[in-house]
Design a protein around this motif. Structure first.
Motif, PDB file in Angstrom:
ATOM      1  N   TYR A  13       1.166  -2.654  11.270  1.00  7.24           N
ATOM      2  CA  TYR A  13       1.024  -3.138  10.010  1.00  7.24           C
ATOM      3  C   TYR A  13       2.592  -3.735   9.680  1.00  7.24           C
ATOM      4  O   TYR A  13       3.612  -3.242   9.792  1.00  7.24           O
ATOM      5  CB  TYR A  13       0.869  -1.766   9.302  1.00  7.24           C
ATOM      6  N   ARG A  14       2.475  -4.616   8.775  1.00  6.93           N
ATOM      7  CA  ARG A  14       3.739  -5.110   7.910  1.00  6.93           C
ATOM      8  C   ARG A  14       3.065  -5.194   6.396  1.00  6.93           C
ATOM      9  O   ARG A  14       1.966  -5.858   6.172  1.00  6.93           O
ATOM     10  CB  ARG A  14       3.969  -6.710   8.389  1.00  6.93           C
ATOM     11  N   ALA A  15       4.265  -5.056   5.608  1.00  7.93           N
ATOM     12  CA  ALA A  15       4.012  -5.276   4.163  1.00  7.93           C
ATOM     13  C   ALA A  15       4.879  -6.661   4.032  1.00  7.93           C
ATOM     14  O   ALA A  15       6.218  -6.610   3.993  1.00  7.93           O
ATOM     15  CB  ALA A  15       4.398  -3.924   3.317  1.00  7.93           C
ATOM     16  N   LEU A  16       4.144  -7.715   3.644  1.00  8.76           N
ATOM     17  CA  LEU A  16       4.769  -9.154   3.508  1.00  8.76           C
ATOM     18  C   LEU A  16       5.029  -9.233   2.071  1.00  8.76           C
ATOM     19  O   LEU A  16       4.083  -9.069   0.958  1.00  8.76           O
ATOM     20  CB  LEU A  16       3.749 -10.205   3.968  1.00  8.76           C
ATOM     21  N   ASN A  17       6.020 -10.243   1.795  1.00  5.22           N
ATOM     22  CA  ASN A  17       6.435 -10.792   0.655  1.00  5.22           C
ATOM     23  C   ASN A  17       5.409 -11.763   0.509  1.00  5.22           C
ATOM     24  O   ASN A  17       5.352 -12.614   1.598  1.00  5.22           O
ATOM     25  CB  ASN A  17       8.160 -11.424   0.726  1.00  5.22           C
ATOM     26  N   PRO A  18       4.722 -12.113  -0.669  1.00  2.01           N
ATOM     27  CA  PRO A  18       3.617 -13.053  -0.703  1.00  2.01           C
ATOM     28  C   PRO A  18       4.187 -14.360  -0.371  1.00  2.01           C
ATOM     29  O   PRO A  18       3.291 -15.337   0.039  1.00  2.01           O
ATOM     30  CB  PRO A  18       3.274 -12.883  -2.187  1.00  2.01           C
ATOM     31  N   LEU A  45       9.863  -9.781  13.655  1.00  2.50           N
ATOM     32  CA  LEU A  45       8.755  -9.159  13.041  1.00  2.50           C
ATOM     33  C   LEU A  45       9.067  -7.794  12.895  1.00  2.50           C
ATOM     34  O   LEU A  45       8.990  -6.992  13.861  1.00  2.50           O
ATOM     35  CB  LEU A  45       7.391  -9.769  13.705  1.00  2.50           C
ATOM     36  N   TYR A  46       9.333  -6.932  11.757  1.00  4.36           N
ATOM     37  CA  TYR A  46       9.150  -5.722  11.602  1.00  4.36           C
ATOM     38  C   TYR A  46       8.199  -5.185  11.075  1.00  4.36           C
ATOM     39  O   TYR A  46       7.386  -5.441  10.102  1.00  4.36           O
ATOM     40  CB  TYR A  46      10.292  -5.558  10.325  1.00  4.36           C
ATOM     41  N   THR A  47       7.345  -4.422  12.013  1.00  3.87           N
ATOM     42  CA  THR A  47       6.088  -3.848  11.943  1.00  3.87           C
ATOM     43  C   THR A  47       6.277  -2.465  11.898  1.00  3.87           C
ATOM     44  O   THR A  47       7.185  -1.845  12.254  1.00  3.87           O
ATOM     45  CB  THR A  47       5.148  -4.336  12.909  1.00  3.87           C
ATOM     46  N   ALA A  48       4.999  -1.687  11.435  1.00  4.87           N
ATOM     47  CA  ALA A  48       5.034  -0.035  11.208  1.00  4.87           C
ATOM     48  C   ALA A  48       4.119   0.312  11.909  1.00  4.87           C
ATOM     49  O   ALA A  48       2.949  -0.293  12.170  1.00  4.87           O
ATOM     50  CB  ALA A  48       5.235   0.157   9.872  1.00  4.87           C
ATOM     51  N   LEU A  49       4.015   1.526  12.279  1.00  6.10           N
ATOM     52  CA  LEU A  49       2.758   2.121  13.069  1.00  6.10           C
ATOM     53  C   LEU A  49       1.748   2.728  12.010  1.00  6.10           C
ATOM     54  O   LEU A  49       0.779   2.942  12.497  1.00  6.10           O
ATOM     55  CB  LEU A  49       3.206   3.330  14.020  1.00  6.10           C
ATOM     56  N   THR A  53       4.240   3.637   6.097  1.00  6.15           N
ATOM     57  CA  THR A  53       5.596   3.159   6.574  1.00  6.15           C
ATOM     58  C   THR A  53       5.910   1.790   6.206  1.00  6.15           C
ATOM     59  O   THR A  53       7.077   1.349   5.680  1.00  6.15           O
ATOM     60  CB  THR A  53       5.592   3.607   7.883  1.00  6.15           C
ATOM     61  N   ALA A  54       5.101   0.752   6.457  1.00  7.74           N
ATOM     62  CA  ALA A  54       5.065  -0.708   6.253  1.00  7.74           C
ATOM     63  C   ALA A  54       5.389  -0.895   4.801  1.00  7.74           C
ATOM     64  O   ALA A  54       6.271  -1.715   4.547  1.00  7.74           O
ATOM     65  CB  ALA A  54       3.869  -1.343   6.499  1.00  7.74           C
ATOM     66  N   LEU A  55       4.995  -0.142   3.639  1.00  4.08           N
ATOM     67  CA  LEU A  55       5.088  -0.278   2.529  1.00  4.08           C
ATOM     68  C   LEU A  55       6.586   0.082   2.007  1.00  4.08           C
ATOM     69  O   LEU A  55       7.254  -0.583   1.370  1.00  4.08           O
ATOM     70  CB  LEU A  55       3.984   0.550   1.578  1.00  4.08           C
ATOM     71  N   LEU A  69      -0.237  -6.214   2.291  1.00  4.17           N
ATOM     72  CA  LEU A  69      -0.219  -5.653   3.688  1.00  4.17           C
ATOM     73  C   LEU A  69      -1.108  -6.274   4.687  1.00  4.17           C
ATOM     74  O   LEU A  69      -2.295  -6.778   4.010  1.00  4.17           O
ATOM     75  CB  LEU A  69      -0.923  -4.116   3.148  1.00  4.17           C
ATOM     76  N   VAL A  70      -0.525  -6.323   5.744  1.00  4.38           N
ATOM     77  CA  VAL A  70      -1.274  -6.947   6.884  1.00  4.38           C
ATOM     78  C   VAL A  70      -1.343  -6.239   8.031  1.00  4.38           C
ATOM     79  O   VAL A  70      -0.579  -5.627   8.254  1.00  4.38           O
ATOM     80  CB  VAL A  70      -0.547  -8.452   7.341  1.00  4.38           C
ATOM     81  N   SER A  71      -2.395  -6.241   8.733  1.00  2.56           N
ATOM     82  CA  SER A  71      -2.862  -5.384   9.963  1.00  2.56           C
ATOM     83  C   SER A  71      -2.910  -6.548  11.148  1.00  2.56           C
ATOM     84  O   SER A  71      -3.345  -7.570  11.040  1.00  2.56           O
ATOM     85  CB  SER A  71      -4.089  -4.723   9.858  1.00  2.56           C
TER      86      SER A  71
END
Length: 170
Positions: A13-18, A45-49, A53-55, A69-71
């Protein structure tokens, strides 16, 4: 735990800047600004499990900002496991160095950033990324990220989960 024989297979998961929502695989933000595990000029790419955590990772400074939020589905390797003390010793790295909160100030001051040096060494040695505990505010010892330097091509498939094409409509 999530690595088997140096590979990670599963969701990320990643929480991206729009601003980067149309290019969730670009690594452009990290390339422009640098990060704990990538120097400016190196895409990452900084991803989370997990989504929480991504947020936390994406909103470490100040109030919660607009975030998408992207999966992803992932089958990545080799991934360096920072939980392995013997592997850290090979790279002359300690848990304290990994968690150093001053990395950003060092980078802004133009000083050497040891975690970026570790990333350069791991990239040179053929690692696609590393598994690292989250140091974001509110994270626990059970919250992990995978930072990627190589996520396309043979041996490192990473795909955005966007069955309805929502990101392309932004």
């Amino acid at each position: 735990m999530p690595l088997k024989d140096g590979r990670y297979t599963g969701p990320l998961y990643r929480a991206l800047n729009p601003v980067y929502a149309r290019e969730p695989l670009s690594g452009r933000g990290a390339e422009l600004y640098g990060g704990r595990f990538n120097a400016k000029g190196t895409p990452a790419l900084y991803t989370a499990l997990d989504p929480t955590t991504a947020l936390r990772e994406a909103n470490q400074v100040g109030s919660l900002q607009p975030t998408i939020l992207v999966s992803y589905t992932a089958d990545l390797g080799p991934i360096f496991d920072t939980r392995d003390a013997q592997s850290l010793t090979r790279y002359d790295v300690t848990d304290t160095l990994l968690a150093d909160p001053a990395w950003r100030m060092k980078m802004l001051d133009g000083d050497k950033v040891p975690t970026q040096d570790l990333a350069r060494a791991l990239i040179r040695d053929g690692f696609a990324g590393l598994l690292i505990r989250s140091f974001a505010k509110g994270a626990t010892a059970a919250d992990f990220n995978i930072v990627l330097w190589s996520w396309t091509g043979e041996g490192c498939p990473l795909a955005v989960v966007d069955d309805e094409g929502r990101l392309s409509r932004m």
